[in-house]
Design an enzyme around this catalytic site. Sequence first.
Site, PDB file in Angstrom:
ATOM      1  N   VAL A   1       0.866  -1.193   0.000  1.00 23.99           N
ATOM      2  CA  VAL A   1       0.000   0.000   0.000  1.00 23.99           C
ATOM      3  C   VAL A   1       0.896   1.234   0.000  1.00 23.99           C
ATOM      4  CG1 VAL A   1      -1.655   1.326   1.379  1.00 23.99           C
ATOM      5  CG2 VAL A   1      -1.976  -1.133   1.113  1.00 23.99           C
ATOM      6  N   GLY A   2       0.819   2.013  -1.066  1.00 17.94           N
ATOM      7  CA  GLY A   2       1.624   3.222  -1.167  1.00 17.94           C
ATOM      8  C   GLY A   2       1.228   4.217  -0.086  1.00 17.94           C
TER       9      GLY A   2
ATOM     10  N   SER B   1       5.546  -1.552  -0.451  1.00 17.78           N
ATOM     11  CA  SER B   1       5.319  -0.949  -1.774  1.00 17.78           C
ATOM     12  C   SER B   1       6.539  -0.164  -2.246  1.00 17.78           C
ATOM     13  CB  SER B   1       4.124  -0.001  -1.674  1.00 17.78           C
ATOM     14  OG  SER B   1       4.084   0.878  -2.782  1.00 17.78           O
TER      15      SER B   1
ATOM     16  N   TYR C   1       7.099  -1.579  -8.775  1.00 17.63           N
ATOM     17  CA  TYR C   1       6.495  -0.907  -9.925  1.00 17.63           C
ATOM     18  C   TYR C   1       7.626  -0.698 -10.911  1.00 17.63           C
ATOM     19  CZ  TYR C   1       1.981   0.408  -7.856  1.00 17.63           C
ATOM     20  OH  TYR C   1       0.714   0.400  -7.327  1.00 17.63           O
TER      21      TYR C   1
ATOM     22  N   ASP D   1      -6.708 -10.868  -3.766  1.00 17.30           N
ATOM     23  CA  ASP D   1      -7.047  -9.725  -2.916  1.00 17.30           C
ATOM     24  C   ASP D   1      -8.128  -8.902  -3.581  1.00 17.30           C
ATOM     25  OD1 ASP D   1      -6.070  -7.692  -4.663  1.00 17.30           O
ATOM     26  OD2 ASP D   1      -4.172  -7.495  -3.606  1.00 17.30           O
TER      27      ASP D   1
ATOM     28  N   ARG E   1      -6.893  -2.391   2.504  1.00 22.22           N
ATOM     29  CA  ARG E   1      -7.555  -1.410   3.364  1.00 22.22           C
ATOM     30  C   ARG E   1      -7.792  -1.941   4.779  1.00 22.22           C
ATOM     31  NH1 ARG E   1      -9.742  -1.096  -1.754  1.00 22.22           N
ATOM     32  NH2 ARG E   1      -9.553   0.925  -2.798  1.00 22.22           N
TER      33      ARG E   1
HETATM   34  C1  LIG Z   1      -4.289   3.221  -0.470  1.00 28.24           C
HETATM   35  C2  LIG Z   1      -3.858   2.090  -1.349  1.00 28.24           C
HETATM   36  C3  LIG Z   1      -2.592   2.140  -1.930  1.00 28.24           C
HETATM   37  C4  LIG Z   1      -2.145   1.086  -2.713  1.00 28.24           C
HETATM   38  N1  LIG Z   1      -0.866   1.098  -3.209  1.00 28.24           N
HETATM   39  C5  LIG Z   1      -0.401   0.029  -3.897  1.00 28.24           C
HETATM   40  C6  LIG Z   1       0.953  -0.024  -4.298  1.00 28.24           C
HETATM   41  O1  LIG Z   1       1.733   0.871  -4.034  1.00 28.24           O
HETATM   42  N2  LIG Z   1       1.347  -1.121  -4.995  1.00 28.24           N
HETATM   43  C7  LIG Z   1       0.499  -2.147  -5.306  1.00 28.24           C
HETATM   44  O2  LIG Z   1       0.904  -3.118  -5.945  1.00 28.24           O
HETATM   45  N3  LIG Z   1      -0.777  -2.118  -4.887  1.00 28.24           N
HETATM   46  C8  LIG Z   1      -1.245  -1.077  -4.187  1.00 28.24           C
HETATM   47  N4  LIG Z   1      -2.528  -1.068  -3.745  1.00 28.24           N
HETATM   48  C9  LIG Z   1      -3.384  -2.233  -3.987  1.00 28.24           C
HETATM   49  C10 LIG Z   1      -3.237  -3.232  -2.845  1.00 28.24           C
HETATM   50  O3  LIG Z   1      -1.987  -3.856  -2.877  1.00 28.24           O
HETATM   51  C11 LIG Z   1      -4.314  -4.327  -2.930  1.00 28.24           C
HETATM   52  O4  LIG Z   1      -4.315  -4.891  -4.212  1.00 28.24           O
HETATM   53  C12 LIG Z   1      -5.708  -3.784  -2.607  1.00 28.24           C
HETATM   54  O5  LIG Z   1      -5.663  -2.870  -1.542  1.00 28.24           O
HETATM   55  C13 LIG Z   1      -6.632  -4.936  -2.239  1.00 28.24           C
HETATM   56  O6  LIG Z   1      -7.916  -4.481  -2.010  1.00 28.24           O
HETATM   57  P1  LIG Z   1      -8.522  -4.157  -0.538  1.00 28.24           P
HETATM   58  O7  LIG Z   1      -7.953  -2.828  -0.158  1.00 28.24           O
HETATM   59  O8  LIG Z   1      -9.969  -4.121  -0.794  1.00 28.24           O
HETATM   60  O9  LIG Z   1      -8.063  -5.253   0.384  1.00 28.24           O
HETATM   61  C14 LIG Z   1      -2.995  -0.022  -2.965  1.00 28.24           C
HETATM   62  C15 LIG Z   1      -4.260  -0.053  -2.369  1.00 28.24           C
HETATM   63  C16 LIG Z   1      -4.690   0.981  -1.568  1.00 28.24           C
HETATM   64  C17 LIG Z   1      -6.050   0.892  -0.928  1.00 28.24           C
END
Ligand SMILES: Cc1cc2nc3c(=O)[nH]c(=O)nc-3n(C[C@H](O)[C@H](O)[C@H](O)COP(=O)(O)O)c2cc1C
Length: 388
Positions: free
Chosen positions: A79-80, A107, A130, A307, A331
């Site tokens: 999560v970024g 991330s 990324y 996910d 989340r």
């Molecule tokens: C705030 C936020 C930032 C995210 N940043 C990235 C990231 O930097 N790299 C990535 O591969 N996925 C990122 N994701 C996706 C998550 O890895 C994941 O696939 C997703 O949150 C899953 O859904 P959920 O939040 O309903 O569990 C991000 C998701 C959220 C909510």
Amino acid sequence: MPVITNIQDLKHIYERRVPRMFFDYAESGSWTEQTFRDNSSDFEDIRLRQRVAVDMTGRTTASQMIGQDVTMPVALAPVGLTGMQHADGEIKAAKAAEAFGVPFTLSTMSINSIEEVAENTTAPFWFQLYTMKDQDYVSRLIQRAKDAKCSALVITLDLQILGQRHKDLKNGLSAPPKLTPRTIANLMTKWTWGIEMLGAKRRNFGNIVGHVDNITDTRSLGTWTAEQFDPSLDWGKVEKLMDQWGGKVILKGILDSEDAKMAAKLGADAIVVSNHGGRQLDGALSSIRVLPEIMDAVGNDIEVHLDSGIRSGQDVLKALALGAKGTFIGRAFVYGLGAMGQKGVTTALEIIQKELDTTMALCGERNVSDLGRHNLLVPKDFGGSWTD
Ligand SMILES: Cc1cc2nc3c(=O)[nH]c(=O)nc-3n(C[C@H](O)[C@H](O)[C@H](O)COP(=O)(O)O)c2cc1C
């Protein structure tokens, strides 16, 4: 402090504590948010088969993901800007994951750097990549993850270009937040967050600032990010990255069985069936809805994780019973982190494990590895009847 019994409780506290810009950043999907909503609501369409008079002693949620022992098959998703949800957020989430015995994924767009997380933890974590146009930077990033002894590279395939989230544009999302009158007014109501953030090790992108020429402030960073993600990423480049890494690889962001077959053919260790939490292609199907088709296509060839939309142990159970070997939560752990820091992430994991364990028992199972289609009532047309 209110009694916390489920993930939604953590979300309510999180919403009160964290600046609006970062709450909105997490709690949004792209465009109309149809896929974001479907991700959670589609889990509800699947029902569970209750079984009784089964000896429920000696239950376990322990399992393995890519050969690694886990207390339950639930990893923390990359999560970024996690370090903007709570001071030193990545370090705290990684510590909570380590203590609980589940994998933490850092991330590329984290606040705490690879090195900072490694210095503050002992269990190896996973690093999410990324791909950027700057090949030298990508090579250095991979080397840094190797030096930090990361035990898997998670290559994200569904974000070569960014799906638009309206609120991020309207809020002028940045790290640290730009001080406009609106942001200042909101920050003044989030003083605990602010005080903790003043003591944070870092408030900018730790994997980037200082590692890329000419990146010294966040304004140039924003421009750099928009310009640098590599839109030309294709399977050939994925293969090269896998070779360069040389260790375990998880390909994240697969939503189509043809892509799942390609990932299996390349020899990845696992795929994550994911639509990025509904943040990329709005209008795509939910992850749980496409899982059965993907299992049919590659279930015997590659480990499948899922996910997007998981908010409870029941959701985890449904994904496992449909064939996933592991799951990721995004989340659900961010709510915990924003609400109560490291303790909140632990609470989120505890809630999910308890729900998973109890639900498993009421389904008449003692071991997560024994879960299967026989535990579920799946609507006949769950996958949907679509014409090409
Ligand atoms: C705030 C936020 C930032 C995210 N940043 C990235 C990231 O930097 N790299 C990535 O591969 N996925 C990122 N994701 C996706 C998550 O890895 C994941 O696939 C997703 O949150 C899953 O859904 P959920 O939040 O309903 O569990 C991000 C998701 C959220 C909510």
